[in-house]
Design a protein around this motif. Structure first.
Motif, PDB file in Angstrom:
ATOM      1  N   VAL A   1       8.743  -7.238  -2.580  1.00  0.00           N
ATOM      2  CA  VAL A   1       8.278  -8.518  -3.125  1.00  0.00           C
ATOM      3  C   VAL A   1       9.386  -9.270  -3.857  1.00  0.00           C
ATOM      4  N   THR A   2      10.183  -8.581  -4.654  1.00  0.00           N
ATOM      5  CA  THR A   2      11.188  -9.271  -5.461  1.00  0.00           C
ATOM      6  C   THR A   2      12.219 -10.016  -4.613  1.00  0.00           C
ATOM      7  N   PRO A   3      12.748  -9.433  -3.517  1.00  0.00           N
ATOM      8  CA  PRO A   3      13.680 -10.215  -2.691  1.00  0.00           C
ATOM      9  C   PRO A   3      13.052 -11.487  -2.131  1.00  0.00           C
ATOM     10  N   LYS A   4      11.812 -11.414  -1.693  1.00  0.00           N
ATOM     11  CA  LYS A   4      11.157 -12.605  -1.157  1.00  0.00           C
ATOM     12  C   LYS A   4      11.053 -13.682  -2.225  1.00  0.00           C
ATOM     13  N   ARG A   5      10.649 -13.309  -3.415  1.00  0.00           N
ATOM     14  CA  ARG A   5      10.499 -14.298  -4.491  1.00  0.00           C
ATOM     15  C   ARG A   5      11.846 -14.825  -4.945  1.00  0.00           C
TER      16      ARG A   5
ATOM     17  N   HIS B   1       8.546 -13.534  10.282  1.00  0.00           N
ATOM     18  CA  HIS B   1       9.086 -12.429  11.077  1.00  0.00           C
ATOM     19  C   HIS B   1       9.814 -11.432  10.173  1.00  0.00           C
ATOM     20  N   GLU B   2      10.633 -11.950   9.285  1.00  0.00           N
ATOM     21  CA  GLU B   2      11.392 -11.096   8.385  1.00  0.00           C
ATOM     22  C   GLU B   2      10.477 -10.393   7.388  1.00  0.00           C
ATOM     23  N   LEU B   3       9.465 -11.090   6.896  1.00  0.00           N
ATOM     24  CA  LEU B   3       8.530 -10.454   5.952  1.00  0.00           C
ATOM     25  C   LEU B   3       7.801  -9.289   6.607  1.00  0.00           C
ATOM     26  N   ARG B   4       7.422  -9.447   7.851  1.00  0.00           N
ATOM     27  CA  ARG B   4       6.780  -8.336   8.570  1.00  0.00           C
ATOM     28  C   ARG B   4       7.751  -7.174   8.721  1.00  0.00           C
ATOM     29  N   ALA B   5       9.015  -7.475   9.007  1.00  0.00           N
ATOM     30  CA  ALA B   5      10.013  -6.417   9.149  1.00  0.00           C
ATOM     31  C   ALA B   5      10.297  -5.728   7.817  1.00  0.00           C
TER      32      ALA B   5
ATOM     33  N   MET C   1       9.421   9.213   1.885  1.00  0.00           N
ATOM     34  CA  MET C   1       9.476   9.672   0.494  1.00  0.00           C
ATOM     35  C   MET C   1       8.190  10.378   0.071  1.00  0.00           C
ATOM     36  N   GLY C   2       7.236  10.469   0.976  1.00  0.00           N
ATOM     37  CA  GLY C   2       5.992  11.160   0.667  1.00  0.00           C
ATOM     38  C   GLY C   2       5.043  10.369  -0.209  1.00  0.00           C
ATOM     39  N   ILE C   3       5.212   9.058  -0.278  1.00  0.00           N
ATOM     40  CA  ILE C   3       4.328   8.215  -1.080  1.00  0.00           C
ATOM     41  C   ILE C   3       3.022   8.001  -0.317  1.00  0.00           C
ATOM     42  N   LYS C   4       1.923   8.166  -0.992  1.00  0.00           N
ATOM     43  CA  LYS C   4       0.608   8.019  -0.355  1.00  0.00           C
ATOM     44  C   LYS C   4       0.083   6.599  -0.544  1.00  0.00           C
ATOM     45  N   ASP C   5      -0.760   6.185   0.400  1.00  0.00           N
ATOM     46  CA  ASP C   5      -1.425   4.871   0.335  1.00  0.00           C
ATOM     47  C   ASP C   5      -0.425   3.736   0.234  1.00  0.00           C
ATOM     48  N   VAL C   6       0.618   3.787   1.057  1.00  0.00           N
ATOM     49  CA  VAL C   6       1.627   2.723   1.079  1.00  0.00           C
ATOM     50  C   VAL C   6       1.002   1.447   1.643  1.00  0.00           C
ATOM     51  N   PRO C   7       1.223   0.303   1.018  1.00  0.00           N
ATOM     52  CA  PRO C   7       0.701  -0.952   1.567  1.00  0.00           C
ATOM     53  C   PRO C   7       1.200  -1.180   2.988  1.00  0.00           C
ATOM     54  N   GLN C   8       0.417  -1.932   3.766  1.00  0.00           N
ATOM     55  CA  GLN C   8       0.751  -2.133   5.167  1.00  0.00           C
ATOM     56  C   GLN C   8       1.457  -3.458   5.434  1.00  0.00           C
ATOM     57  N   SER C   9       0.970  -4.536   4.883  1.00  0.00           N
ATOM     58  CA  SER C   9       1.541  -5.861   5.129  1.00  0.00           C
ATOM     59  C   SER C   9       2.273  -6.347   3.883  1.00  0.00           C
ATOM     60  N   TYR C  10       3.062  -7.433   4.067  1.00  0.00           N
ATOM     61  CA  TYR C  10       3.700  -8.021   2.894  1.00  0.00           C
ATOM     62  C   TYR C  10       2.656  -8.415   1.860  1.00  0.00           C
ATOM     63  N   GLU C  11       1.564  -9.018   2.307  1.00  0.00           N
ATOM     64  CA  GLU C  11       0.522  -9.443   1.373  1.00  0.00           C
ATOM     65  C   GLU C  11      -0.042  -8.270   0.595  1.00  0.00           C
TER      66      GLU C  11
END
Length: 302
Positions: A121-125, A138-142, A154-164
């Motif tokens: 999120v921080t790079p986009k903002r 396109h870049e946000l999806r990537a 990294m074994g993180i659970k419940d990672v968000p799927q989309s940029y939103e």
């Protein structure tokens, strides 16, 4: 001759779900290397305002007593994955080192997921405000796909799927968890001092003032800094926007620029081994409560 928007056209011909690594690499090493470096610095800085994270970083003393090394190692480990990919020996070694360090501490999955969100999120903002162009959809999806993959490794659970999803998770977590902690303030002060140290001594107060002028009110409140005045904020943000306009007029970069090439990386003038980067905490010492931590030579491959 490559024209200013030709690389964006190249990016848009790729599939962000399949070619996310190539898109991410093109974006961060050709289009915005300086901006992404600044944005990721700010991303990590934001995490200090979560008291549990800031307090742990203070207890380990890595950012208060060895600030430059911690900065270098973090940048180089993340950069290794960008340059070499997830499935190379170099990329796997870097992620293994990141995981070994994190598993030495009692860090919650929620905190880990939040830190991951800041990288998206921080790079986009930042680029919305100070980039020579904004990121495309396109870049946000990537970006989301790249950090989904990193989070999974990294074994993180419940990672968000989309940029939103990343953005919503970040905003909710900051609203619920940002707050004051004395140790976190020490880490914040040490980080600001580190950034000022990269410039000639007479400029140190200017660099610190400009850094504070870039912080939003939620960060200023969490660290109990006095809010910079409108002149300081206007000059700092105006200078960055003028830079963006100038960059837009320059010829596009012909070669990739990786974080390892940044002048802020100062600790390894003779090179480095990926497996030796980072820390090797001792259980029970300086904030390391998790028993059984081993050095890479003693640990099994991830």
């Amino acid at each position: 001759m490559v024209q200013r928007y030709d690389r964006l056209k190249e990016i848009q011909r790729l599939d962000p779900d399949r070619d996310f690594l190539e898109i991410y690499r093109l974006t961060v090493t050709y289009e915005f290397p300086w901006d992404i470096t600044r944005a990721l610095e700010l991303a990590l800085y934001r995490t200090y305002a979560v008291p549990g994270i800031g307090r742990l970083l203070d207890e380990t003393a890595e950012l208060t007593e060895r600030s430059q090394k911690r900065y270098d190692d973090t940048a180089l480990l993340l950069d290794t994955v960008v340059e070499h990919g997830f499935d190379t020996e170099e990329g796997r070694t870097a992620i293994r080192r990141i995981n070994q360090m994190h598993r030495s501490y009692a860090i919650s999955n929620d905190d880990m997921r939040y830190v991951l969100c800041t990288f998206v999120v921080t790079p986009k903002r930042w680029l919305d405000d100070f980039g020579w162009r904004r990121l495309s959809d396109h870049e946000l999806r990537a970006f989301a796909a790249y950090y989904r993959t990193l989070g999974t490794r990294m074994g993180i659970k419940d990672v968000p799927q989309s940029y939103e999803d990343f953005e919503r998770t970040l905003d909710t977590y900051e609203h619920e968890h940002f707050g004051w902690d004395e140790g976190a303030r020490r880490v914040s002060d040490a980080t600001l001092a580190l950034m000022a140290s990269w410039y000639p001594a007479p400029l140190a107060p200017v660099v610190r003032g400009a850094s504070l002028a870039l912080l939003d009110d939620s960060l200023l409140r969490a660290f109990r800094y006095e809010r910079p005045g409108p002149v300081a904020r206007g000059l700092t943000r105006g200078a960055l926007r003028l830079r963006a306009r100038a960059v837009r007029l320059l010829p596009p970069r012909r070669k990739p620029h990786y974080a390892r090439q940044n002048p802020e990386i100062k600790g390894y003038p003779d090179g480095y081994e990926i497996a030796a980067l980072g820390t090797f905490p001792t259980p029970g010492v300086r904030g390391c409560p998790v028993p059984g931590h081993r050095r890479p030579s003693e640990a099994s491959a991830e």
